[in-house]
Design a protein around this motif. Sequence first.
Motif, PDB file in Angstrom:
ATOM      1  N   CYS A  17       1.651  10.871  -4.937  1.00  0.00           N
ATOM      2  CA  CYS A  17       2.658  10.097  -4.202  1.00  0.00           C
ATOM      3  C   CYS A  17       3.506   9.296  -5.167  1.00  0.00           C
ATOM      4  CB  CYS A  17       1.998   9.176  -3.179  1.00  0.00           C
ATOM      5  SG  CYS A  17       1.078   7.811  -3.893  1.00  0.00           S
ATOM      6  N   ASN A  18       4.646   8.835  -4.670  1.00  0.00           N
ATOM      7  CA  ASN A  18       5.521   8.001  -5.493  1.00  0.00           C
ATOM      8  C   ASN A  18       5.015   6.560  -5.477  1.00  0.00           C
ATOM      9  OD1 ASN A  18       6.294   7.289  -2.892  1.00  0.00           O
ATOM     10  ND2 ASN A  18       8.473   7.370  -3.311  1.00  0.00           N
ATOM     11  N   SER A  19       5.695   5.664  -6.161  1.00  0.00           N
ATOM     12  CA  SER A  19       5.190   4.306  -6.368  1.00  0.00           C
ATOM     13  C   SER A  19       5.063   3.483  -5.097  1.00  0.00           C
ATOM     14  CB  SER A  19       6.083   3.568  -7.359  1.00  0.00           C
ATOM     15  OG  SER A  19       7.394   3.454  -6.844  1.00  0.00           O
ATOM     16  N   ASP A  20       5.932   3.703  -4.105  1.00  0.00           N
ATOM     17  CA  ASP A  20       5.839   2.909  -2.881  1.00  0.00           C
ATOM     18  C   ASP A  20       5.212   3.666  -1.710  1.00  0.00           C
ATOM     19  OD1 ASP A  20       7.922   4.613  -2.342  1.00  0.00           O
ATOM     20  OD2 ASP A  20       9.354   3.052  -1.783  1.00  0.00           O
ATOM     21  N   GLY A  21       4.754   4.899  -1.942  1.00  0.00           N
ATOM     22  CA  GLY A  21       4.042   5.655  -0.924  1.00  0.00           C
ATOM     23  C   GLY A  21       4.908   6.335   0.114  1.00  0.00           C
ATOM     24  N   GLN A  22       6.210   6.306  -0.055  1.00  0.00           N
ATOM     25  CA  GLN A  22       7.098   6.892   0.941  1.00  0.00           C
ATOM     26  C   GLN A  22       7.198   8.408   0.837  1.00  0.00           C
ATOM     27  OE1 GLN A  22       8.409   5.026   3.534  1.00  0.00           O
ATOM     28  NE2 GLN A  22       6.943   3.639   2.603  1.00  0.00           N
ATOM     29  N   ILE A  23       6.727   8.978  -0.256  1.00  0.00           N
ATOM     30  CA  ILE A  23       6.667  10.434  -0.420  1.00  0.00           C
ATOM     31  C   ILE A  23       5.263  10.757  -0.905  1.00  0.00           C
ATOM     32  CG2 ILE A  23       7.571  12.447  -1.620  1.00  0.00           C
ATOM     33  CD1 ILE A  23      10.177  10.840  -2.043  1.00  0.00           C
ATOM     34  N   ALA A  24       4.485  11.423  -0.059  1.00  0.00           N
ATOM     35  CA  ALA A  24       3.109  11.753  -0.415  1.00  0.00           C
ATOM     36  C   ALA A  24       2.790  13.175   0.003  1.00  0.00           C
ATOM     37  CB  ALA A  24       2.147  10.792   0.251  1.00  0.00           C
ATOM     38  N   ASN A  25       2.070  13.890  -0.847  1.00  0.00           N
ATOM     39  CA  ASN A  25       1.637  15.257  -0.577  1.00  0.00           C
ATOM     40  C   ASN A  25       0.157  15.352  -0.894  1.00  0.00           C
ATOM     41  OD1 ASN A  25       4.308  16.417  -0.063  1.00  0.00           O
ATOM     42  ND2 ASN A  25       4.644  16.038  -2.225  1.00  0.00           N
ATOM     43  N   ALA A  26      -0.593  15.970   0.008  1.00  0.00           N
ATOM     44  CA  ALA A  26      -2.024  16.153  -0.224  1.00  0.00           C
ATOM     45  C   ALA A  26      -2.402  17.584   0.100  1.00  0.00           C
ATOM     46  CB  ALA A  26      -2.829  15.203   0.637  1.00  0.00           C
TER      47      ALA A  26
END
Length: 188
Positions: free
Chosen positions: A148-157
Amino acid sequence: MRKLVLITIVLGLSLSVFGQENENKELTRKERREIKKQEQKEQSEAMAKLLAAAIDEQMWVLEANTLAGKRGASVVVNSTLNFIAVEGDEAFVQLGSNTGMGQNGVGGVSVRGNVNKYEVKKNEKKGTYFITLYISSALGSFDIRLDCNSDGQIANASVQGNTSKRIQYRGIIVPLSESSVYKGTPII
């Protein structure tokens, strides 16, 4: 006489309104953009601090708005029913749909398990995270790889179980306290 007093009052009020407009000068478009950009930056920094604390404490939820299968076909889903949650040494992985039919009561599968391994790597330069989870549950073990990016607005699992089946969760990561997910009945 009345007319003269009335005209004087109306004229006095209109002059005071025009005077206020000059005092409250309208911001230019560039100034409004700069203010908005600064507010977004401050909000992003605050979210990054919250996310860092949540990841360190192992108290976060990936709320998925898109699921993708092994071959890449993606489906838009309800984020309150499709998520990966980590609560300390326990994890909860759920697939659900709005139909409400299924073993878990929310149209899918819910699995609760113990976290056997929790590893976090942070790219200090970019501020991104890469998290590796190994979970053991009643359905078997699961390998979860999340970035994920630093603020969590783009996350892939990527969630892979005992079989070769793999599911991709795409969405946002939020601290557990700010999550709005609905947990179904887990498989025991």
